[in-house]
Design an enzyme around this catalytic site. Structure first.
Site, mmCIF file in Angstrom:
data_model
loop_
_atom_site.group_PDB
_atom_site.id
_atom_site.type_symbol
_atom_site.label_atom_id
_atom_site.label_comp_id
_atom_site.label_asym_id
_atom_site.label_seq_id
_atom_site.Cartn_x
_atom_site.Cartn_y
_atom_site.Cartn_z
ATOM 1 N N ASN A 38 -3.029 3.671 -4.331
ATOM 2 C CA ASN A 38 -1.573 3.510 -4.469
ATOM 3 C C ASN A 38 -1.076 2.132 -4.030
ATOM 4 O OD1 ASN A 38 -2.113 3.840 -1.734
ATOM 5 N ND2 ASN A 38 -0.055 4.588 -1.324
ATOM 6 N N GLU A 39 -2.039 1.225 -3.730
ATOM 7 C CA GLU A 39 -1.640 -0.035 -3.113
ATOM 8 C C GLU A 39 -0.867 -0.958 -4.036
ATOM 9 O OE1 GLU A 39 -4.819 0.954 -3.321
ATOM 10 O OE2 GLU A 39 -5.538 -0.308 -4.947
ATOM 11 N N LEU B 55 -5.583 -0.054 4.680
ATOM 12 C CA LEU B 55 -5.451 -1.303 5.427
ATOM 13 C C LEU B 55 -4.234 -1.238 6.336
ATOM 14 C CD1 LEU B 55 -6.286 -4.031 2.759
ATOM 15 C CD2 LEU B 55 -7.812 -2.542 4.064
ATOM 16 N N GLY C 215 -6.707 1.799 1.003
ATOM 17 C CA GLY C 215 -7.951 1.375 1.642
ATOM 18 C C GLY C 215 -8.765 2.545 2.178
HETATM 19 C C1 LIG Z 1 -14.083 -3.508 -4.491
HETATM 20 C C2 LIG Z 1 -13.000 -3.597 -3.497
HETATM 21 C C3 LIG Z 1 -12.347 -4.947 -3.343
HETATM 22 C C4 LIG Z 1 -11.108 -4.888 -2.501
HETATM 23 C C5 LIG Z 1 -10.043 -4.054 -3.149
HETATM 24 C C6 LIG Z 1 -8.840 -3.936 -2.299
HETATM 25 C C7 LIG Z 1 -7.946 -2.885 -2.838
HETATM 26 C C8 LIG Z 1 -6.791 -2.688 -1.893
HETATM 27 C C9 LIG Z 1 -7.102 -1.697 -0.865
HETATM 28 C C10 LIG Z 1 -6.256 -1.306 0.040
HETATM 29 C C11 LIG Z 1 -4.869 -1.773 0.248
HETATM 30 C C12 LIG Z 1 -4.194 -0.961 1.348
HETATM 31 O O1 LIG Z 1 -4.823 -0.147 1.969
HETATM 32 S S1 LIG Z 1 -2.572 -1.299 1.701
HETATM 33 C C13 LIG Z 1 -2.113 0.056 2.789
HETATM 34 C C14 LIG Z 1 -1.608 1.158 1.976
HETATM 35 N N1 LIG Z 1 -1.446 2.339 2.789
HETATM 36 C C15 LIG Z 1 -0.406 3.094 2.656
HETATM 37 O O2 LIG Z 1 0.487 2.836 1.871
HETATM 38 C C16 LIG Z 1 -0.393 4.308 3.571
HETATM 39 C C17 LIG Z 1 0.995 4.663 3.950
HETATM 40 N N2 LIG Z 1 0.966 5.780 4.882
HETATM 41 C C18 LIG Z 1 1.064 7.060 4.493
HETATM 42 O O3 LIG Z 1 1.071 7.392 3.331
HETATM 43 C C19 LIG Z 1 1.183 8.069 5.609
HETATM 44 O O4 LIG Z 1 1.421 7.381 6.806
HETATM 45 C C20 LIG Z 1 -0.032 8.984 5.786
HETATM 46 C C21 LIG Z 1 -0.141 9.952 4.598
HETATM 47 C C22 LIG Z 1 -1.323 8.199 5.908
HETATM 48 C C23 LIG Z 1 0.128 9.832 7.079
HETATM 49 O O5 LIG Z 1 1.366 10.493 7.046
HETATM 50 P P1 LIG Z 1 1.960 11.138 8.382
HETATM 51 O O6 LIG Z 1 3.234 11.801 8.007
HETATM 52 O O7 LIG Z 1 0.926 11.960 9.053
HETATM 53 O O8 LIG Z 1 2.228 9.898 9.367
HETATM 54 P P2 LIG Z 1 3.428 8.829 9.306
HETATM 55 O O9 LIG Z 1 3.711 8.435 7.916
HETATM 56 O O10 LIG Z 1 4.564 9.333 10.131
HETATM 57 O O11 LIG Z 1 2.753 7.563 10.020
HETATM 58 C C24 LIG Z 1 2.474 7.584 11.414
HETATM 59 C C25 LIG Z 1 2.527 6.148 11.923
HETATM 60 O O12 LIG Z 1 1.501 5.413 11.296
HETATM 61 C C26 LIG Z 1 2.052 4.235 10.694
HETATM 62 N N3 LIG Z 1 1.270 3.872 9.499
HETATM 63 C C27 LIG Z 1 1.044 4.630 8.409
HETATM 64 N N4 LIG Z 1 0.251 3.986 7.527
HETATM 65 C C28 LIG Z 1 -0.007 2.785 8.075
HETATM 66 C C29 LIG Z 1 -0.759 1.662 7.632
HETATM 67 N N5 LIG Z 1 -1.436 1.638 6.448
HETATM 68 N N6 LIG Z 1 -0.828 0.577 8.445
HETATM 69 C C30 LIG Z 1 -0.180 0.578 9.630
HETATM 70 N N7 LIG Z 1 0.549 1.613 10.108
HETATM 71 C C31 LIG Z 1 0.628 2.708 9.336
HETATM 72 C C32 LIG Z 1 3.469 4.665 10.345
HETATM 73 O O13 LIG Z 1 4.276 3.525 10.169
HETATM 74 C C33 LIG Z 1 3.833 5.455 11.558
HETATM 75 O O14 LIG Z 1 4.119 4.559 12.598
HETATM 76 P P3 LIG Z 1 5.307 4.856 13.633
HETATM 77 O O15 LIG Z 1 4.939 6.142 14.311
HETATM 78 O O16 LIG Z 1 5.328 3.686 14.553
HETATM 79 O O17 LIG Z 1 6.558 4.998 12.827
#
Ligand SMILES: CCCCCCCC/C=C\CC(=O)SCCNC(=O)CCNC(=O)[C@H](O)C(C)(C)COP(=O)(O)OP(=O)(O)OC[C@H]1O[C@@H](n2cnc3c(N)ncnc32)[C@H](O)[C@@H]1OP(=O)(O)O
Length: 201
Positions: free
Chosen positions: A176-177, A107, A152
């Protein structure tokens, strides 16, 4: 082998997984995407290649930097899947990423911070619609996880019938959320262990 046999039986998908793109194009989906491109200033976040001869569509997520699931992204994803769903010729759907190293970061965190309750509600409904649409699809669905897929992104892959993940130690996947205070429903983690396969990249 069991996975291959199941695919052969259900949809004749053998060979498709090793082919990055298909030869044909899907006129209806293309028309939708072209119209979206005209209406939106931004480029499409989803690319669909439909192979008429195999009946299999490859849906590539192409929203840099990390294919995060924003409201716009989810809306485009749902429209694309819905269009394929309505096409009886489309029997199989492979979801993958056009980006290097990342399948989907889950997400879009920016959708969950500093937004109005109305906007949050709209976003959450789009999340629910995405997984319900995918989970209830009549197509055989496969997540070809070619990069990291936390939270997500993992949820998206869980909505598919099968998951195949690149066997690369740098790629992570999981729910990991909880680190953000979001709790996944009971049982989703068991499902992924049971039905995830790996392949070399
Ligand atoms: C039956 C089902 C019912 C419903 C159930 C719901 C259950 C809940 C489900 C989901 C909840 C979520 O998804 S919460 C989001 C959680 N996501 C994360 O924690 C991901 C965090 N990101 C990472 O781990 C890494 O970014 C990566 C491994 C994905 C990639 O790593 P990499 O080194 O290649 O890139 P960067 O870390 O440098 O990131 C680049 C750039 O992207 C931005 N970023 C990363 N993740 C997100 C995100 N989730 N949303 C928005 N933006 C994101 C990061 O900040 C960097 O931005 P900048 O370049 O501006 O710094």
């Amino acid at each position: 082998m069991a996975l291959r046999a199941a695919l052969r039986q259900k949809c004749g998908l053998i060979g498709i997984l090793s082919q990055p793109s298909s030869s044909g194009s899907h006129s209806r989906v293309s028309a939708v995407l072209v119209s979206q491109m005209r209406n939106n200033a931004t480029s499409p976040k989803i690319k669909v290649d439909f192979n008429q001869s195999t009946g299999v569509a490859v849906l590539s997520m192409q929203s840099p930097p990390v294919n995060s699931l924003s409201l716009d992204f989810l809306t485009e994803l749902c429209i694309s899947v819905e269009k394929l769903e309505m096409d009886r010729a489309c029997r199989g759907l492979i979801i993958t990423s056009s980006l290097p190293k990342v399948f989907s970061a889950g997400l879009d965190i920016l959708e969950m911070y500093g937004k109005s309750p109305e906007r949050c509600g709209e976003f959450w409904r789009a999340v629910q619609e995405m997984w319900l649409k995918m989970y209830s699809s009549n197509m055989v669905t496969i997540a070809a996880i070619n990069g990291s897929s936390p939270a997500g992104g993992c949820l998206l892959s869980l909505t598919c019938d099968y998951r195949i993940m690149s066997d690369n130690p740098r790629y992570s996947i999981g729910l990991n959320e909880t680190l953000l205070g979001i709790v996944a429903p009971f049982g989703t983690d068991k499902n992924i262990i049971k039905n995830t396969h790996t392949c070399s990249n």
